[in-house]
Design a protein around this motif. Structure first.
Motif, short mmCIF file in Angstrom:
data_model
loop_
_atom_site.label_atom_id
_atom_site.label_comp_id
_atom_site.label_asym_id
_atom_site.label_seq_id
_atom_site.Cartn_x
_atom_site.Cartn_y
_atom_site.Cartn_z
N UNK A 16 4.71 -34.27 18.74
CA UNK A 16 3.76 -33.16 18.66
C UNK A 16 4.05 -32.31 17.43
N UNK A 17 5.32 -31.99 17.21
CA UNK A 17 5.70 -31.20 16.03
C UNK A 17 5.27 -31.89 14.74
N UNK A 18 5.51 -33.18 14.64
CA UNK A 18 5.12 -33.92 13.44
C UNK A 18 3.61 -33.95 13.26
N UNK A 19 2.89 -34.12 14.36
CA UNK A 19 1.42 -34.15 14.28
C UNK A 19 0.87 -32.80 13.83
N UNK A 20 1.42 -31.72 14.36
CA UNK A 20 0.97 -30.39 13.95
C UNK A 20 1.27 -30.16 12.48
N UNK A 21 2.46 -30.51 12.04
CA UNK A 21 2.82 -30.34 10.63
C UNK A 21 1.91 -31.16 9.72
N UNK A 22 1.61 -32.39 10.14
CA UNK A 22 0.72 -33.24 9.34
C UNK A 22 -0.68 -32.63 9.30
N UNK A 23 -1.15 -32.13 10.44
CA UNK A 23 -2.47 -31.51 10.48
C UNK A 23 -2.55 -30.27 9.60
N UNK A 24 -1.52 -29.46 9.64
CA UNK A 24 -1.49 -28.26 8.79
C UNK A 24 -1.43 -28.63 7.32
N UNK A 25 -0.73 -29.70 7.03
CA UNK A 25 -0.55 -30.12 5.64
C UNK A 25 -1.82 -30.55 4.94
N UNK A 30 -4.77 -29.09 5.25
CA UNK A 30 -5.68 -27.98 4.99
C UNK A 30 -5.69 -27.70 3.49
N UNK A 31 -6.86 -27.75 2.87
CA UNK A 31 -6.94 -27.53 1.42
C UNK A 31 -6.35 -26.18 1.01
N UNK A 32 -5.52 -26.18 0.03
CA UNK A 32 -4.89 -25.03 -0.61
C UNK A 32 -3.92 -24.27 0.31
N UNK A 33 -4.14 -24.21 1.58
CA UNK A 33 -3.26 -23.47 2.48
C UNK A 33 -2.29 -24.38 3.23
N UNK A 34 -2.46 -25.67 3.13
CA UNK A 34 -1.65 -26.62 3.89
C UNK A 34 -0.15 -26.45 3.72
N UNK A 35 0.34 -26.44 2.49
CA UNK A 35 1.79 -26.30 2.30
C UNK A 35 2.33 -24.97 2.85
N UNK A 36 1.57 -23.90 2.66
CA UNK A 36 2.01 -22.60 3.16
C UNK A 36 1.99 -22.60 4.69
N UNK A 37 0.93 -23.15 5.28
CA UNK A 37 0.82 -23.20 6.74
C UNK A 37 1.95 -24.05 7.33
N UNK A 38 2.27 -25.15 6.69
CA UNK A 38 3.35 -26.01 7.17
C UNK A 38 4.69 -25.29 7.11
N UNK A 39 4.93 -24.57 6.03
CA UNK A 39 6.18 -23.82 5.91
C UNK A 39 6.27 -22.71 6.95
#
Length: 104
Positions: A13-22, A24-33
């Motif tokens: 689940x954690x990996x799936x959420x991180x992949x999903x957040x990643x 997101x255009x332009x905000x993905x890396x920030x959301x993942x962090x």
């Protein structure tokens, strides 16, 4: 006891959420962090718990006067055993048995 590296549902689940957040255009890396900052991955929690238990066992041995921590730092056998039980492929039970055996 469970193996440290055995993946759980929480790990997936954690990996799936991180992949999903990643993605997101332009905000993905920030959301993942931010996700990583707010939620400790289950695997990391298991590793922390293992190391805390190991520290407690070492402290208990030192308090019982069976082991002098200052001597262990220079003991090649102890260092080898410690490296062996902290290897991610070892499970907690084997690590406990190896460490307990080595202390005597």
């Amino acid at each position: 006891m469970t193996e440290i590296n055995k993946l759980s549902t929480g790990d997936y689940v954690n990996s799936a959420v991180r992949a999903g957040l990643g993605v997101i255009p332009m905000l993905g890396p920030v959301a993942t962090e931010m996700w990583n900052l707010l939620f400790t991955p289950p695997l990391e929690k298991r590793k922390i718990a293992f190391l805390e238990e190991l520290a407690q066992r070492i402290n208990a041995l030192e308090e019982s006067d069976k082991v002098d921590i200052n001597q262990l730092v220079n003991n090649d056998t102890f260092i080898d055993i410690l490296a062996s039980i902290t290897d991610q492929r070892k499970n907690l039970w084997k690590g406990h048995n190896i460490f307990t055996f080595a202390a005597y």
